[in-house]
Design an enzyme around this catalytic site. Structure first.
Site, PDB file in Angstrom:
ATOM      1  N   LYS A 242     -14.765  -0.951  19.562  1.00 19.57           N
ATOM      2  CA  LYS A 242     -15.463  -1.863  19.983  1.00 19.57           C
ATOM      3  C   LYS A 242     -16.867  -0.739  19.739  1.00 19.57           C
ATOM      4  CE  LYS A 242     -13.204  -2.194  24.305  1.00 19.57           C
ATOM      5  NZ  LYS A 242     -12.622  -1.545  24.918  1.00 19.57           N
ATOM      6  N   ARG A 276      -4.991   1.859  23.836  1.00 20.68           N
ATOM      7  CA  ARG A 276      -4.523   0.488  23.569  1.00 20.68           C
ATOM      8  C   ARG A 276      -5.414   0.107  22.191  1.00 20.68           C
ATOM      9  NH1 ARG A 276      -8.319  -3.793  24.470  1.00 20.68           N
ATOM     10  NH2 ARG A 276      -7.418  -6.222  25.776  1.00 20.68           N
TER      11      ARG A 276
HETATM   12  N1  HH2 Z   1     -11.132  -3.767  26.638  1.00 21.50           N
HETATM   13  C1  HH2 Z   1     -11.728  -4.925  26.259  1.00 21.50           C
HETATM   14  C2  HH2 Z   1     -10.307  -5.690  27.213  1.00 21.50           C
HETATM   15  N2  HH2 Z   1      -9.261  -4.960  28.022  1.00 21.50           N
HETATM   16  N3  HH2 Z   1      -8.467  -2.656  28.929  1.00 21.50           N
HETATM   17  C3  HH2 Z   1      -8.149  -1.754  29.684  1.00 21.50           C
HETATM   18  N4  HH2 Z   1      -7.806  -1.303  30.068  1.00 21.50           N
HETATM   19  N5  HH2 Z   1      -9.140  -1.383  28.528  1.00 21.50           N
HETATM   20  C4  HH2 Z   1     -10.627  -1.604  27.888  1.00 21.50           C
HETATM   21  O1  HH2 Z   1     -11.035  -0.842  27.480  1.00 21.50           O
HETATM   22  C5  HH2 Z   1      -9.689  -3.058  27.578  1.00 21.50           C
HETATM   23  C6  HH2 Z   1      -9.639  -3.846  28.132  1.00 21.50           C
HETATM   24  C7  HH2 Z   1     -12.065  -5.138  25.897  1.00 21.50           C
HETATM   25  O2  HH2 Z   1     -11.389  -5.840  23.831  1.00 21.50           O
HETATM   26  P1  HH2 Z   1     -10.676  -7.006  23.413  1.00 21.50           P
HETATM   27  O3  HH2 Z   1      -9.238  -7.208  24.440  1.00 21.50           O
HETATM   28  O4  HH2 Z   1     -10.367  -6.793  22.330  1.00 21.50           O
HETATM   29  O5  HH2 Z   1     -11.921  -8.020  23.952  1.00 21.50           O
HETATM   30  P2  HH2 Z   1     -11.911  -9.301  24.838  1.00 21.50           P
HETATM   31  O6  HH2 Z   1     -12.248  -8.845  25.960  1.00 21.50           O
HETATM   32  O7  HH2 Z   1     -13.387  -9.523  23.978  1.00 21.50           O
HETATM   33  O8  HH2 Z   1     -10.362 -10.042  24.463  1.00 21.50           O
END
Ligand code: HH2
Length: 301
Positions: A242, A276
């Site tokens: 992040k 995660r």
């Molecule tokens: N962060 C992201 C997406 N989903 N779900 C939970 N429970 N907690 C988190 O911190 C979280 C999440 C963002 O990360 P990522 O999926 O890699 O990116 P994007 O939302 O751009 O697909």
């Protein structure tokens, strides 16, 4: 800092998924591997658009020790501030078009619980029908249909803290008392879920690292992660790659493994039940070695 990787704040427990699979929480945090089936996710957008490649990637994560998978077909990158442009809105049909072929194929191939990262009840319902085991909702039940589906199927849900719309949430961030407000608002989300018929024992909570928080607030939420245990629900932490890591180190999103592991270690030592992550191999190695050190005893080879 405590050295044990036990899940603090809650006794070891087993969470039953709607399809009968179990999530067993005891000892070190479980590793949830992230698979984004999106063109625009902040760190792996566009990499897994072809279902075959996506399935291969998911199988590789399980082979490397992922104990849960989290499939996302809509990027939830917040807009504004240090995060740049926010994610594009994705209609239900498009989210399902990206998700279902991968989910259906994976369901026949892996036994680990599969989570679906969605804010939409319709997507959640279709995903559960296709064999998903739990729903990861970063909006903490903004869509009443999602709460209804979760209550009806009995699936576990992840309720993540955030405030406001994704496109706006990095603008005008203000907390008078960060910890009290995050814990209080997550407590409110738990009560809404229970009122909608979701069993308290099926709920995970998540501080929402990077969602409507400044870099310092993200650090403070991790530092005081123990405060979330008063909610009585297992805690999931998503700090992998992040922006606060980039803010501290200057590293781009695909070069934040060291910082991500520091966050995993901190979360583990402060009672996280699930981490995660995008980098499953390194995370498992990190946690396995730490656990081995923690449990090493004279005379036991
Ligand atoms: N962060 C992201 C997406 N989903 N779900 C939970 N429970 N907690 C988190 O911190 C979280 C999440 C963002 O990360 P990522 O999926 O890699 O990116 P994007 O939302 O751009 O697909």
């Amino acid at each position: 800092m405590p050295s044990t990787l036990t899940t603090q704040g809650a006794a070891p427990r087993t969470i039953l998924c709607s399809g009968g699979r179990e999530i067993v929480l005891a000892g070190r945090p479980l590793v949830m591997g992230v698979l984004n089936l999106t063109p625009d996710s902040f760190s792996d957008g566009g990499l897994w658009l072809e279902p075959e490649g996506a399935v291969e990637r998911a199988l590789a994560m399980v082979g490397s020790g992922a104990e849960l998978l989290d499939l996302g077909a809509e990027s939830t990158r917040p807009g504004g501030g240090i995060y740049g442009g926010g994610a594009a809105h994705v209609p239900v049909e498009e989210e399902l078009r990206r998700l279902l072929p991968v989910l259906e194929c994976l369901r026949g191939e892996v036994e680990v619980p599969i989570s679906v990262d969605t804010r939409k009840g319709e997507v959640a319902g279709a995903a559960l029908a296709a064999g998903a085991d739990l729903i990861n909702d970063i909006s903490a039940l903004d869509d009443p249909e999602l709460a209804r589906v979760a209550a009806e199927t009995g699936c576990p849900v992840v309720l993540m803290h955030s405030r406001g719309e994704l496109a706006e949430m990095q603008h005008g961030i203000h907390f008078d008392d960060l910890l009290a407000e995050v814990v209080g608002e997550l407590g409110g989300a738990i009560e809404r879920a229970v009122a909608a018929g979701i069993s308290r024992g099926q709920i995970f909570v998540d501080p929402g690292i990077g969602f409507g928080k400044t870099p310092l607030q993200n650090l403070l939420l991790l530092r005081h992660l123990n405060a979330l245990h008063e909610l009585g629900c297992p805690v999931l932490v998503g700090a992998s790659r992040k922006s606060f890591i980039g803010h501290l180190t200057g590293a781009p999103a695909d070069d934040r493994l060291g910082g991500s592991l520091a966050a995993v270690g901190w979360a583990a030592a402060h009672g996280a039940a699930v981490v995660r992550v995008h980098d499953v191999t390194a995370t498992r190695q990190f946690l396995d070695v730490w656990e081995a050190i923690d449990q090493a005893e004279e005379g036991r080879e």
